[in-house]
Design a protein around this motif. Structure first.
Motif, PDB file in Angstrom:
ATOM      1  N   ASP A  21       0.856  -1.190   0.000  1.00 25.77           N
ATOM      2  CA  ASP A  21       0.000   0.000   0.000  1.00 25.77           C
ATOM      3  C   ASP A  21       0.893   1.241   0.000  1.00 25.77           C
ATOM      4  O   ASP A  21       1.463   1.616   1.025  1.00 25.77           O
ATOM      5  CB  ASP A  21      -0.900  -0.038   1.242  1.00 25.77           C
ATOM      6  CG  ASP A  21      -1.803   1.180   1.368  1.00 25.77           C
ATOM      7  OD1 ASP A  21      -1.737   2.067   0.504  1.00 25.77           O
ATOM      8  OD2 ASP A  21      -2.582   1.232   2.346  1.00 25.77           O
ATOM      9  N   CYS A  29      -7.366  -0.232  -0.177  1.00 30.25           N
ATOM     10  CA  CYS A  29      -6.554  -1.212   0.555  1.00 30.25           C
ATOM     11  C   CYS A  29      -7.250  -1.697   1.818  1.00 30.25           C
ATOM     12  O   CYS A  29      -7.043  -2.832   2.251  1.00 30.25           O
ATOM     13  CB  CYS A  29      -5.190  -0.609   0.886  1.00 30.25           C
ATOM     14  SG  CYS A  29      -4.188  -0.280  -0.582  1.00 30.25           S
ATOM     15  N   ALA A  65      -7.608  -5.456   3.185  1.00 27.89           N
ATOM     16  CA  ALA A  65      -7.103  -5.801   4.514  1.00 27.89           C
ATOM     17  C   ALA A  65      -8.180  -6.425   5.383  1.00 27.89           C
ATOM     18  O   ALA A  65      -7.943  -7.420   6.082  1.00 27.89           O
ATOM     19  CB  ALA A  65      -6.523  -4.565   5.196  1.00 27.89           C
ATOM     20  N   VAL A  78      -1.810  -6.469   4.098  1.00 30.04           N
ATOM     21  CA  VAL A  78      -1.598  -5.150   3.515  1.00 30.04           C
ATOM     22  C   VAL A  78      -0.489  -4.451   4.292  1.00 30.04           C
ATOM     23  O   VAL A  78      -0.636  -4.184   5.488  1.00 30.04           O
ATOM     24  CB  VAL A  78      -2.888  -4.307   3.529  1.00 30.04           C
ATOM     25  CG1 VAL A  78      -2.611  -2.899   3.010  1.00 30.04           C
ATOM     26  CG2 VAL A  78      -3.962  -4.978   2.685  1.00 30.04           C
ATOM     27  N   LYS A 102       1.370  -1.185   4.707  1.00 30.35           N
ATOM     28  CA  LYS A 102       1.291   0.257   4.440  1.00 30.35           C
ATOM     29  C   LYS A 102       2.700   0.826   4.477  1.00 30.35           C
ATOM     30  O   LYS A 102       3.336   0.870   5.534  1.00 30.35           O
ATOM     31  CB  LYS A 102       0.396   0.930   5.471  1.00 30.35           C
ATOM     32  CG  LYS A 102       0.353   2.456   5.367  1.00 30.35           C
ATOM     33  CD  LYS A 102      -0.629   3.040   6.355  1.00 30.35           C
ATOM     34  CE  LYS A 102      -0.463   4.558   6.494  1.00 30.35           C
ATOM     35  NZ  LYS A 102      -0.518   5.264   5.209  1.00 30.35           N
ATOM     36  N   HIS A 115      -6.962   2.829   8.064  1.00 30.77           N
ATOM     37  CA  HIS A 115      -5.776   1.974   8.041  1.00 30.77           C
ATOM     38  C   HIS A 115      -5.835   0.807   9.016  1.00 30.77           C
ATOM     39  O   HIS A 115      -4.814   0.175   9.283  1.00 30.77           O
ATOM     40  CB  HIS A 115      -4.527   2.825   8.288  1.00 30.77           C
ATOM     41  CG  HIS A 115      -4.319   3.868   7.227  1.00 30.77           C
ATOM     42  ND1 HIS A 115      -4.037   3.557   5.932  1.00 30.77           N
ATOM     43  CD2 HIS A 115      -4.411   5.231   7.277  1.00 30.77           C
ATOM     44  CE1 HIS A 115      -3.923   4.669   5.208  1.00 30.77           C
ATOM     45  NE2 HIS A 115      -4.165   5.690   6.004  1.00 30.77           N
ATOM     46  N   LYS A 119      -4.166  -3.234   8.776  1.00 31.42           N
ATOM     47  CA  LYS A 119      -2.938  -3.190   7.983  1.00 31.42           C
ATOM     48  C   LYS A 119      -1.706  -3.276   8.887  1.00 31.42           C
ATOM     49  O   LYS A 119      -1.794  -3.120  10.101  1.00 31.42           O
ATOM     50  CB  LYS A 119      -2.868  -1.886   7.177  1.00 31.42           C
ATOM     51  CG  LYS A 119      -4.060  -1.631   6.274  1.00 31.42           C
ATOM     52  CD  LYS A 119      -3.947  -0.286   5.568  1.00 31.42           C
ATOM     53  CE  LYS A 119      -5.193   0.040   4.754  1.00 31.42           C
ATOM     54  NZ  LYS A 119      -5.108   1.356   4.062  1.00 31.42           N
TER      55      LYS A 119
END
Length: 397
Positions: free
Chosen positions: A17, A28, A32, A38, A40, A66, A69
């Motif tokens: 990502d 993403c 995830a 994923v 990041k 997020h 992740k």
């Protein structure tokens, strides 16, 4: 937090990502939440001039975008950082980026460069206006795409002037379309063994989301005007005032219209030639509203919702966000998913809206701190403790 299943649908997929702001992170996040690893990739502190664009690390936006992740800090402009990225790409299935179109070539994360490292790689790119063309290098943001894609011209009360939608429609739909494209490319790869480049843009996504409004122009030549809370082509579908507030009314078919007229104590309106068909009601929209508004003002929103449900006329409340999550159906659907954050404690985030019965998705953990898994991920790639120390000394991670 939902119980972690033994295997989620994408648990065999690794995603790099490289995205920022909203459209790319939202793409993403979908992967995830459904089990993809994923990673990041974000710049070390002080490298990115736009650092913190989504607010505090433990704030609502970063946590919601997020979650699920892992985070690796990496300076993509340093030779050492690029070498680490190469190792990541060798082990990855998907790379997602939303730089301006020319930036990927400067960083060496364009499709041809990635494919030379890993022929099975899928690159997903999200831009503001497309990968080429006269606007390709313009910076793109959600509201700009809302305006250029036609949404702001049809949103709001007639004559009010352009109005933005209350959420990031272009960003979020571009993220969903990109995730859909990734899944199609992964499925095709099972047959060909090859990766490919998937790309979309905020502008394309916004135009696609205009759907029937865009088709009205393309097929019929009609430029849709602002219609306020009324549906553009059916009546009565919109907001009705009640004794103590408002409700949404959704009468589309003629059978629903007759049921409504019966419930209102005005059955003759159901067969009145001025109102008996969708076309007639739409042509006489002001008269329909003039008749209905006083009738709806005679009872409360809550009573109307019960009455209309009983006669199968579509209707619903108009909630502020606190009432959304207090609604019994929303609670039944589990749209506020609990997750534990190391400093904020137990918080709730917006749950994934897609349900898989055998391999369900869900939030696996809170959003990580920047670089929280850097050492772990580098170790998985074969870097020793000394190697990692060298990378840190070079400020590559």
């Amino acid at each position: 937090m939902s119980d972690q299943p033994t295997k989620r649908a994408l648990s065999h997929i690794r995603v790099i990502d490289l995205t920022r702001v909203r459209a790319g992170p939202a793409c993403c996040r979908i992967l995830a939440d459904n089990g993809a690893d994923v990673i990041k990739v974000e710049a070390p502190a002080g490298v990115d001039p736009n650092e913190g664009i989504n607010g505090p690390r433990d704030g609502h936006d970063m946590q919601n975008l997020h979650r699920s992740k892992r985070s690796l800090t990496l300076n993509l402009k340093s030779p050492e950082g690029k070498a680490v990225l190469t190792k990541l790409i060798e082990s990855a299935d998907v790379v997602v980026e939303n730089f301006r179109p020319d930036v990927k070539y400067r960083l060496g994360v364009d499709y041809d460069s990635l494919c030379a490292i890993n022929p099975r790689i899928i690159l997903a790119s999200i831009s503001g206006f497309g990968q080429d063309g006269p606007y390709a290098k313009r910076p793109g943001f959600d509201q700009i795409a809302q305006g250029l894609g036609g949404l702001m011209a049809v949103t709001g009360l007639p004559g009010q002037g352009p109005v933005r939608a209350g959420t990031a429609v272009a960003d979020l739909s571009a993220g969903v379309f990109a995730a859909t494209g990734i899944l199609m490319a992964l499925l095709e790869r099972e047959q060909s063994g090859k990766g490919q480049w998937v790309h979309t843009s905020l502008l394309e996504a916004q135009i696609a989301m205009m759907d029937f409004q865009a088709a009205r122009y393309l097929v019929e030549g009609v430029v849709p005007p602002q219609a306020g809370n009324d549906h553009p082509v059916t009546t009565p579908t919109g907001v009705m005032p009640t004794r103590n507030g408002y409700l949404n009314l959704g009468v589309a078919g003629d059978g629903q219209w007759r049921s409504l007229c019966q419930e209102l104590g005005r059955p003759e309106l159901g067969t009145d030639e001025r109102f008996a068909t969708v076309a007639a009601r739409t042509a006489n929209r002001p008269q329909v509203r003039e008749i209905l508004e006083p009738l709806f003002m005679e009872d409360t929103t809550e009573s109307w919702l019960d009455r209309l449900e009983a006669c199968s006329v579509p209707a619903g409340p108009i909630y502020e966000m606190d009432k959304v999550f207090a609604d019994p159906q929303v609670q039944h659907l589990g749209m506020a998913e609990p997750v534990h954050h190391p400093t904020r404690g137990d918080i709730r985030l917006v749950a994934t809206p897609v349900h898989l019965t055998r391999t369900p998705g869900g939030i696996s953990h809170a959003a990580p701190d920047a670089g929280e898994q850097t050492d772990t991920i580098l170790g998985e790639l074969g870097f020793s403790a000394d190697d990692i120390a060298t990378l840190r000394a070079a400020k590559a991670v």
